[in-house]
Scaffold this motif. Sequence first.
Motif, PDB file in Angstrom:
ATOM      1  N   VAL A   1       0.841  -1.200   0.000  1.00  0.00           N
ATOM      2  CA  VAL A   1       0.000   0.000   0.000  1.00  0.00           C
ATOM      3  C   VAL A   1       0.878   1.252   0.000  1.00  0.00           C
ATOM      4  N   TYR A   2       1.984   1.210   0.757  1.00  0.00           N
ATOM      5  CA  TYR A   2       2.911   2.344   0.839  1.00  0.00           C
ATOM      6  C   TYR A   2       4.338   1.899   0.558  1.00  0.00           C
TER       7      TYR A   2
ATOM      8  N   LEU B   1       4.738  -1.038   3.264  1.00  0.00           N
ATOM      9  CA  LEU B   1       3.609  -1.305   4.152  1.00  0.00           C
ATOM     10  C   LEU B   1       2.495  -1.951   3.348  1.00  0.00           C
ATOM     11  N   PHE B   2       1.825  -2.910   3.950  1.00  0.00           N
ATOM     12  CA  PHE B   2       0.783  -3.644   3.225  1.00  0.00           C
ATOM     13  C   PHE B   2      -0.619  -3.360   3.759  1.00  0.00           C
ATOM     14  N   HIS B   3      -0.755  -2.313   4.554  1.00  0.00           N
ATOM     15  CA  HIS B   3      -2.087  -1.918   5.022  1.00  0.00           C
ATOM     16  C   HIS B   3      -2.170  -0.393   5.028  1.00  0.00           C
ATOM     17  N   ASP B   4      -3.371   0.101   4.917  1.00  0.00           N
ATOM     18  CA  ASP B   4      -3.579   1.550   4.915  1.00  0.00           C
ATOM     19  C   ASP B   4      -3.412   2.065   6.341  1.00  0.00           C
ATOM     20  N   ASP B   5      -2.400   2.867   6.550  1.00  0.00           N
ATOM     21  CA  ASP B   5      -2.043   3.314   7.897  1.00  0.00           C
ATOM     22  C   ASP B   5      -2.365   4.800   8.048  1.00  0.00           C
TER      23      ASP B   5
ATOM     24  N   LYS C   1       1.908   6.451  -1.880  1.00  0.00           N
ATOM     25  CA  LYS C   1       0.806   5.512  -1.693  1.00  0.00           C
ATOM     26  C   LYS C   1       0.408   4.896  -3.033  1.00  0.00           C
TER      27      LYS C   1
END
Length: 348
Positions: free
Chosen positions: A228-229, A282-286, A313
Amino acid sequence: MYLKELIKFFRIDLTNEDYLAIADTVRRENYMSLKTLAFLTILFTFVMSVVSYAAHDPISITILHVSLMLIAGLFLLFITHYKKNSHQLIIAEIHIFCALLLFYAIILSTYLNPDHPAVSFVAIILALPLFFTDKPKRMALFICFFALLFLVFSFLFDDRDVLLFDCVNGIIFPLVSIIVSSYMMKVKYQNIYLKLKYQHLSENDVLTDLRNRNSFEQILENKNYHPVYCIYIDVNGLHELNNKEGHMAGDEMLKYVARILAEYFEKAHCFRVGGDEFVAFLFHDDDKLQETITAIHHQAALKNYHLSLGYSKMTENKELKLLVKEAESMMYEEKMRYYQNNTSRQVR
């Protein structure tokens, strides 16, 4: 002296930490070998059942073949469908199945064929240990137990004409099996360990223990890698620190930054892509990403280090390489601002 050499022969020459590191690989290999052996047993006993029936052998021999075929089939179904196959469970299953095959060979060679040499037992006791990877000492004790059991059955059921022949074979061939299997298992363990070590060195940075540039390049070509990021980090002042305090100080800086990244992001998705450059995915929306970045800067500042950090992103049509490039561009903008505010330093 000889006792020490004997004890050393049955050791795999790995520390407990190294043994645990390769345990999962050993488990997978043993699992596949166990499935293969179970399938081959089913195939072999099916053929032997047909041959035995066609040759009008005693019904007890045919029943023995059919029984082993059915048990091996049930065993194969169990190990295939039972998903919680831990390393210790696989080892236990191996010894249970090998015990089943050896008991089958002992019954066939002595009780059901008392007037024939024990060819089946000899063949199985030599071949079985080579299928698997286990601690040599444990396998040696296992072989010794069934060699003893075979000798007992030979004394109980063998005809006089073959008793001496079977007793000699029941001592010599288990000893050969112990020596050969122990050596082969030591070699297997060493090969697995070295293979994993070389793989680790080819994929990980020796200094920071993060993944290296080689791994990063492979990730960029992986179409199934969807973060994701992307966070791109540059360590400011490394060259100056190397010149002023030496390369050991610079190495300590890089290792400290790597520990920070591994703390705030998953270590498996952190890369050292250059001398002083790092990338993390990163693999999740933080929604707290900015707080994380601030915390990373704060942790670096505790050692009087400074990082330039950019991020990007992922969007629906954005390629991974573009995601990285955008994060890198943002990092360079921050890096330029840092050196503009610190004119005594040169941009590197």
